[in-house]
Motif scaffolding. Structure first.
Motif, PDB file in Angstrom:
ATOM      1  N   LEU A 668       0.081  37.370 -13.166  1.00 29.65           N
ATOM      2  CA  LEU A 668      -0.176  36.784 -14.533  1.00 29.65           C
ATOM      3  C   LEU A 668      -1.157  37.522 -15.281  1.00 29.65           C
ATOM      4  O   LEU A 668      -1.407  37.448 -16.248  1.00 29.65           O
ATOM      5  CB  LEU A 668      -0.756  35.292 -14.406  1.00 29.65           C
ATOM      6  CG  LEU A 668       0.336  34.346 -13.822  1.00 29.65           C
ATOM      7  CD1 LEU A 668      -0.474  32.932 -13.831  1.00 29.65           C
ATOM      8  CD2 LEU A 668       1.579  34.372 -14.757  1.00 29.65           C
ATOM      9  N   LEU A 711       5.855  25.099 -24.688  1.00 26.82           N
ATOM     10  CA  LEU A 711       5.217  26.222 -25.050  1.00 26.82           C
ATOM     11  C   LEU A 711       5.796  26.907 -26.287  1.00 26.82           C
ATOM     12  O   LEU A 711       5.272  27.781 -27.112  1.00 26.82           O
ATOM     13  CB  LEU A 711       4.843  27.379 -24.147  1.00 26.82           C
ATOM     14  CG  LEU A 711       3.686  27.436 -23.206  1.00 26.82           C
ATOM     15  CD1 LEU A 711       3.514  28.576 -22.507  1.00 26.82           C
ATOM     16  CD2 LEU A 711       2.483  27.791 -24.322  1.00 26.82           C
ATOM     17  N   GLU A 712       6.997  26.865 -26.095  1.00 29.22           N
ATOM     18  CA  GLU A 712       7.984  27.478 -27.164  1.00 29.22           C
ATOM     19  C   GLU A 712       7.907  26.721 -28.531  1.00 29.22           C
ATOM     20  O   GLU A 712       8.251  27.573 -29.427  1.00 29.22           O
ATOM     21  CB  GLU A 712       9.533  27.346 -26.597  1.00 29.22           C
ATOM     22  CG  GLU A 712       9.964  28.248 -25.646  1.00 29.22           C
ATOM     23  CD  GLU A 712       9.817  27.735 -24.157  1.00 29.22           C
ATOM     24  OE1 GLU A 712       8.638  26.953 -23.876  1.00 29.22           O
ATOM     25  OE2 GLU A 712      10.037  28.365 -23.193  1.00 29.22           O
ATOM     26  N   TYR A 715       4.729  28.842 -29.763  1.00 31.61           N
ATOM     27  CA  TYR A 715       4.666  30.165 -29.132  1.00 31.61           C
ATOM     28  C   TYR A 715       5.877  30.689 -28.900  1.00 31.61           C
ATOM     29  O   TYR A 715       6.673  30.764 -29.595  1.00 31.61           O
ATOM     30  CB  TYR A 715       3.287  30.100 -28.289  1.00 31.61           C
ATOM     31  CG  TYR A 715       2.767  31.462 -27.867  1.00 31.61           C
ATOM     32  CD1 TYR A 715       2.560  32.152 -28.631  1.00 31.61           C
ATOM     33  CD2 TYR A 715       2.649  31.854 -26.545  1.00 31.61           C
ATOM     34  CE1 TYR A 715       2.173  33.663 -28.245  1.00 31.61           C
ATOM     35  CE2 TYR A 715       2.476  32.915 -25.932  1.00 31.61           C
ATOM     36  CZ  TYR A 715       2.000  34.058 -27.139  1.00 31.61           C
ATOM     37  OH  TYR A 715       1.566  35.173 -26.352  1.00 31.61           O
ATOM     38  N   THR A 716       5.877  31.146 -27.593  1.00 34.43           N
ATOM     39  CA  THR A 716       7.055  31.904 -27.289  1.00 34.43           C
ATOM     40  C   THR A 716       7.033  31.628 -25.731  1.00 34.43           C
ATOM     41  O   THR A 716       6.402  31.336 -25.200  1.00 34.43           O
ATOM     42  CB  THR A 716       6.922  33.296 -27.732  1.00 34.43           C
ATOM     43  OG1 THR A 716       7.796  33.775 -26.741  1.00 34.43           O
ATOM     44  CG2 THR A 716       5.847  33.739 -27.382  1.00 34.43           C
ATOM     45  N   HIS A 717       8.181  31.838 -25.246  1.00 34.26           N
ATOM     46  CA  HIS A 717       8.391  31.744 -23.707  1.00 34.26           C
ATOM     47  C   HIS A 717       7.688  32.747 -23.031  1.00 34.26           C
ATOM     48  O   HIS A 717       7.549  34.055 -23.525  1.00 34.26           O
ATOM     49  CB  HIS A 717       9.784  31.794 -23.251  1.00 34.26           C
ATOM     50  CG  HIS A 717       9.797  32.153 -21.741  1.00 34.26           C
ATOM     51  ND1 HIS A 717       9.762  30.688 -21.175  1.00 34.26           N
ATOM     52  CD2 HIS A 717      10.136  32.795 -20.917  1.00 34.26           C
ATOM     53  CE1 HIS A 717       9.899  30.923 -19.828  1.00 34.26           C
ATOM     54  NE2 HIS A 717      10.192  32.104 -19.676  1.00 34.26           N
ATOM     55  N   VAL A 718       6.735  32.451 -21.986  1.00 26.72           N
ATOM     56  CA  VAL A 718       5.896  33.525 -21.268  1.00 26.72           C
ATOM     57  C   VAL A 718       6.419  33.585 -19.895  1.00 26.72           C
ATOM     58  O   VAL A 718       6.381  32.670 -19.179  1.00 26.72           O
ATOM     59  CB  VAL A 718       4.474  32.896 -21.330  1.00 26.72           C
ATOM     60  CG1 VAL A 718       3.554  33.777 -20.626  1.00 26.72           C
ATOM     61  CG2 VAL A 718       4.111  32.762 -22.809  1.00 26.72           C
ATOM     62  N   PRO A 719       6.771  34.659 -19.364  1.00 24.69           N
ATOM     63  CA  PRO A 719       7.344  34.829 -17.997  1.00 24.69           C
ATOM     64  C   PRO A 719       6.112  34.428 -17.326  1.00 24.69           C
ATOM     65  O   PRO A 719       5.097  34.705 -17.184  1.00 24.69           O
ATOM     66  CB  PRO A 719       7.516  36.468 -17.926  1.00 24.69           C
ATOM     67  CG  PRO A 719       7.282  36.956 -18.976  1.00 24.69           C
ATOM     68  CD  PRO A 719       6.686  36.087 -20.274  1.00 24.69           C
ATOM     69  N   ILE A 721       5.379  31.498 -16.757  1.00 22.08           N
ATOM     70  CA  ILE A 721       4.764  30.094 -16.940  1.00 22.08           C
ATOM     71  C   ILE A 721       6.048  29.241 -17.471  1.00 22.08           C
ATOM     72  O   ILE A 721       6.939  29.566 -18.332  1.00 22.08           O
ATOM     73  CB  ILE A 721       3.891  30.108 -18.309  1.00 22.08           C
ATOM     74  CG1 ILE A 721       2.575  31.049 -17.778  1.00 22.08           C
ATOM     75  CG2 ILE A 721       3.303  28.945 -18.719  1.00 22.08           C
ATOM     76  CD1 ILE A 721       1.924  30.801 -16.682  1.00 22.08           C
ATOM     77  N   LEU A 734      -1.642  25.846 -17.935  1.00 25.07           N
ATOM     78  CA  LEU A 734      -0.256  26.186 -18.087  1.00 25.07           C
ATOM     79  C   LEU A 734       0.097  25.918 -16.694  1.00 25.07           C
ATOM     80  O   LEU A 734      -0.218  25.955 -15.686  1.00 25.07           O
ATOM     81  CB  LEU A 734      -0.433  27.793 -18.122  1.00 25.07           C
ATOM     82  CG  LEU A 734      -1.168  28.489 -19.324  1.00 25.07           C
ATOM     83  CD1 LEU A 734      -1.002  30.024 -19.292  1.00 25.07           C
ATOM     84  CD2 LEU A 734      -0.312  27.863 -20.777  1.00 25.07           C
TER      85      LEU A 734
END
Lengths: 760, 155
Positions: A668, A711-712, A715-719, A721, A734
């Motif tokens: 991460l 989260l989306e 924000y945006t998708h986090v790899p 998470i 998270l």
């Protein structure tokens, strides 16, 4: 409300009717001969036909009509609902569903299939025609033998049905005949917006009519229920149209009234004199002023209401329904006295039936509203946790009344959360019902004889889980029938019942729903699976795999053992997709198979997607949540168990097998250098490929149920998470996407193909 | 000047002015949802350096952008004196970490001067124009471009 909205409601109701229809047919298929079941089935088709007629959906109407006709034969005991008949009917139900969907979404239907079924249905209806035809003229020509309906204990009254409109070649006699009609509306008739006046007016258009209003049931003003129906009408109608025409007047009121049409006094005019009562000329306009009102069962209503006083609303509807059944049962009553005796018994019985089947009143609510409520409650839970945390921090003696209050608050919030979650919970029944159709279709295609047994279909689970369950389940059912079960010949040769059984069960187990799909087929052919895996380079030719590992190979991408690729399954996009979708739901899937006895797939799924059981861990001073479902075990690594492997890889030995060590903090990007495994804790997780990984974290804080936050949204998708959550201290934590973490670690190290071989 | 020309409507408008690293900026008051004090954010993995992480805004997960770092200036070292401006950008809500909120300005469109030509493209993409108020220069910020769309697509 515009037409489209009304139409949408109609389609929603259609769905319910179709479900009712299918479950009814399946009950009949299992040997249930309760006339109420037949009635329910008939009613479902009838309602769809009625609604479809109102919207001009001609295809639907015409099919439903033929279907209804055949069902009517069953209803009037002219057609024995044996297995063959039911097979056609179940198929018809499928086509009816297709037609409904086509009408809704504008898709197309397999016309050849529906035409074929129409023929089969008509054949069924006509197959018994000699008998039916023989029975009907008798009823028509001898008034004395005229349908004084046979009343059985369930209060089911067979209604004579004419085939006039299907037998164009035999037009009904045009000689005017006099019919005696007993029309006794129930309160539902008025509740549904029908009006006796209009029905009577329509009836008067058919011919010469005289009406007598029976007001015997009218109670004293004091005990009158303003919403009940107390009047009945005896009508003597001289018409050249047949009984069919009379019944069609009541077509949409049929279920809400007691209707008895008998042919009186032969074909000649003047039959009026023979009537038991003198027809009285009646001014229809008077009816407009009359308050619609009245069943004779008012007193009975009260008895019932008394029994169910604790649930007043239920009682009212149940009593009303009970009184319908009651009325049907009394069609041929001789006197008011005898009625009174029969009433309590049948009312009690009816009430019992109602309690079992009709259930409690429900409302339709937008899913959005429920979701909003769930979100708010989620916040409430978080706030409550924050509040108690800060109170504990500031409260030195810890015995203040605030603490007591907080504890109660905590209990309340938990209860509120549970109840709100329960709103979203739905029985898995609709999905299971869909499966029975799939079984039928696949069985037909493969020429196998299959019986689907479902259990625990009332097990409840979150709606989103149900919605996402249908796909994987369909696939597995297909596989079970296509690959799992043998052909009838092979089954007989193996000494088994030629009819295969697929068993689908759902149950709750320790806060999760467990769905099991078992077939009594040949089981997994391990040799074949193994060979196939070797051919596809999934495993090394000399790999030493346990039976379980071989079974699990079928979950690998690009794996299919079917000798030939069929239409149904076997394209190799099978079980891996199933496994992935189950995992996406936070579930697990297992297979156990016994050669010659069949295979069992067991899926364990969370009850909801809104909360998750997680292990709260610390990684590089950050708090993370690891879904509990992914964790197999946790362990404190010892220095001797850690082995370096190449430049940067490390393995941990667990009971003499080596498992790659994955540093979550590194993946991460929370820290620049690898942590020392000995200072941390290893979480052994099961990953997508079936292999295990040890995730390194710094420390375990505890285990907690957390509310999942997107989260989306902002924000945006986090790899790596999956989502976020809010912990008791009000901070965001998270939630780890274990599969993505493992995949990332694999991308840096092992190739996917090799990983399994290494794990094996 | 296209930057000045776009989105300008007639009449007065209200702007919220704030300070970041000794410079003054302002945003349209209509896009500001609330202003709140700094609370520690939860770091996001693989995030650009100006993305401080996410905080809990009454149950919603709110990403926090260090405005100073976003403009390529020195990253902020958040203290309790720092302020988060919660702003609506399209359908999303984001928090901007700034040093302090200084003023509420009422200006007319005529007061907004086009972004000077000398600025580099990078800085100019954030600026919708500049304002001269009492001898200070205040930069009107285009919020849409502060939030990293490009990065989002890449991620």
């Amino acid at each position: 409300m515009d037409m489209n909205e009304i139409k949408e409601i109609f389609f929603q109701e259609c769905e319910e009717q179709l479900a009712e229809l299918e479950s009814g047919l399946l009950k009949l298929n299992d040997g249930d001969r309760d006339p109420e079941t037949v009635n329910a089935v008939f009613r479902a088709v009838h309602s769809i036909k009625g609604g479809a007629g109102a919207f001009g959906l001609d295809d639907l109407v015409s099919f439903a009509h033929v279907f209804e006709t055949t069902l009517d034969c069953v209803r009037s005991n002219r057609l024995e609902p044996n297995q063959d008949v039911l097979k056609v009917m179940l198929k018809s139900a499928d086509v009816l569903a297709d037609l409904t969907n086509a009408a809704r979404d504008g898709g197309s239907v397999d016309e050849a299939r529906s035409r074929q079924l129409i023929k089969e249905l008509e054949a069924l209806a006509n197959g018994e025609l000699p008998q039916a035809a023989a029975a009907e003229p008798v009823a028509k020509s001898t008034p004395t033998a005229a349908p004084v309906p046979a009343v059985n204990e369930e209060g089911f009254q067979p209604v004579a049905f004419s085939f006039d409109d299907f037998e164009a070649s035999e037009p009904p006699a045009i000689v005017p005949s006099t019919f005696e009609i007993l029309f006794r509306p129930k309160s539902e008739l008025y509740a549904k917006g029908n009006d006796a006046t209009l029905l009577l007016r329509d009836l008067s258009r058919l011919g010469e009519m005289s009406i007598h209003c029976d007001m015997d049931e009218l109670p004293a003003l004091g005990s009158m229920n303003p919403e009940a129906a107390y009047f009945a009408w005896k009508i003597s109608l001289k018409t050249d149209k047949g009984e069919e025409a009379i019944r069609s007047v009541f077509e949409f009121a049929e279920w809400d009234c007691e209707l008895d049409v008998t042919l009186a006094g032969g074909d000649h005019a003047g039959a009026g004199e023979e009537l038991p009562m003198q027809p009285v000329p009646f001014d229809l306009s008077l009816l407009d002023e009359e308050v619609p009102a009245s069943t004779g069962a008012a007193e009975d209503d009260e008895q019932l209401a008394a029994q169910q006083r604790e649930a007043r609303d239920n009682a009212v509807s149940a009593a009303a329904t009970a009184s319908n059944v009651l009325q049907m049962a009394q069609t041929a009553r001789a006197s008011a006295e005898s009625t009174k005796c029969v009433a309590p018994a049948s009312a009690a019985q009816a009430a019992a039936q109602q309690a079992a089947s009709a259930a409690t009143p429900t409302i339709r609510v937008d899913l959005d509203r429920v979701d909003r409520l769930i979100n708010l409650v989620g916040e409430l839970v978080i706030n409550q946790a924050m509040l108690s945390q800060s109170v504990i921090e500031n409260d030195t003696n810890g015995t203040s009344s605030i603490n007591m209050g907080l504890e109660e608050l905590q209990q309340l919030t938990r209860e509120i959360q549970d109840s709100v979650m329960a709103i979203r919970a739905q029985p898995v029944k609709p999905v299971f019902q869909r499966m029975s159709r799939i079984v039928r279709e696949i069985a037909d295609m493969t020429g196998k004889s299959v019986r689907l047994v479902t259990e625990g279909e009332n097990t409840e689970v979150d709606k989103t889980v149900i919605d996402k369950l249908a796909g994987p389940l369909t696939h597995m059912i297909r596989n079970a029938v296509d690959h799992g079960l043998e052909t009838p010949e092979k089954r007989v040769a193996a000494g088994k019942n030629p009819e295969g059984t697929v068993r689908l069960t759902a149950k709750h187990r320790s806060g999760r729903i467990v769905i099991e799909l078992a077939d009594d087929g040949a089981g997994i052919n391990r040799e074949k699976v193994r060979q196939k895996a070797i051919d596809n380079d999934l495993i090394a030719a000399d790999a030493n795999l346990s039976d379980e590992e071989i079974d699990n190979l079928i979950f690998h991408a690009g794996f299919s053992t079917a000798d030939k690729i069929s239409d149904i399954s076997g394209r190799g996009v099978g079980m891996d997709v199933v496994k992935r979708s189950i995992q996406a739901l936070g579930g697990r899937i297992n297979i156990s198979s016994k050669p010659g006895q069949g295979s069992v797939f067991t899926m364990s799924l969370p009850l909801t997607l809104a909360v998750l059981d997680g292990m709260v861990v610390t990684v590089a001073n950050q708090t993370l949540v690891v879904p509990l479902t992914a964790i197999v075990e946790t362990l404190q690594p010892e220095a001797s168990a850690i082995h370096s492997f190449g430049a940067s890889q490390r393995l941990i030995s667990i009971r003499n097998s080596f498992c790659p060590l994955v540093d979550v903090g590194r993946i991460l990007n929370f820290r620049a250098v690898q942590a020392n495994p000995v200072e941390g804790v290893a979480l052994l997780v099961e990953s997508e490929g079936g292999g295990q990984r040890a995730l390194m974290v710094d420390a375990i804080q505890g285990q907690r149920q957390v509310v999942i936050k997107s989260l989306e949204a902002n924000y945006t998708h986090v790899p790596g998470i999956a989502a976020a959550t809010i912990l008791g201290d009000g901070r965001v934590a998270l939630i780890l996407d274990v599969d993505a973490i493992v995949a990332a670690s694999r991308g840096q190290s092992l190739k996917p193909e090799m990983s399994l071989a290494a794990a094996g | 000047m296209t930057y000045a020309a776009k989105n300008l409507t007639t009449g007065g408008r209200e702007l919220i002015a704030f300070r970041v690293g000794g410079q003054e900026f302002c945003v349209n008051i209509m896009s500001v949802r609330e202003i709140r004090g700094w609370t520690p954010a939860t770091a996001m993995p693989h995030a650009p350096n100006y993305m401080l992480g996410v905080i809990n805004l009454r149950g919603a997960v709110l990403p926090i952008i260090d405005f100073s770092a976003r403009l390529g200036m020195k990253p902020a070292e958040p203290t309790v004196r720092h302020v988060i401006i919660v702003a609506q950008v399209k359908s999303q809500v984001v928090g901007l970490l700034v040093d302090a909120v200084s003023d509420i300005l009422t200006v007319s469109d005529a007061d907004i001067q086009p972004t000077p030509d000398i600025a580099s493209d990078f800085e100019r993409s954030f600026a919708r124009g500049v304002l001269a108020i009492e001898g200070r220069m205040i930069c009107l910020v285009e919020l849409d471009s502060v939030f990293p769309h490009e990065e989002r697509e890449a991620a």
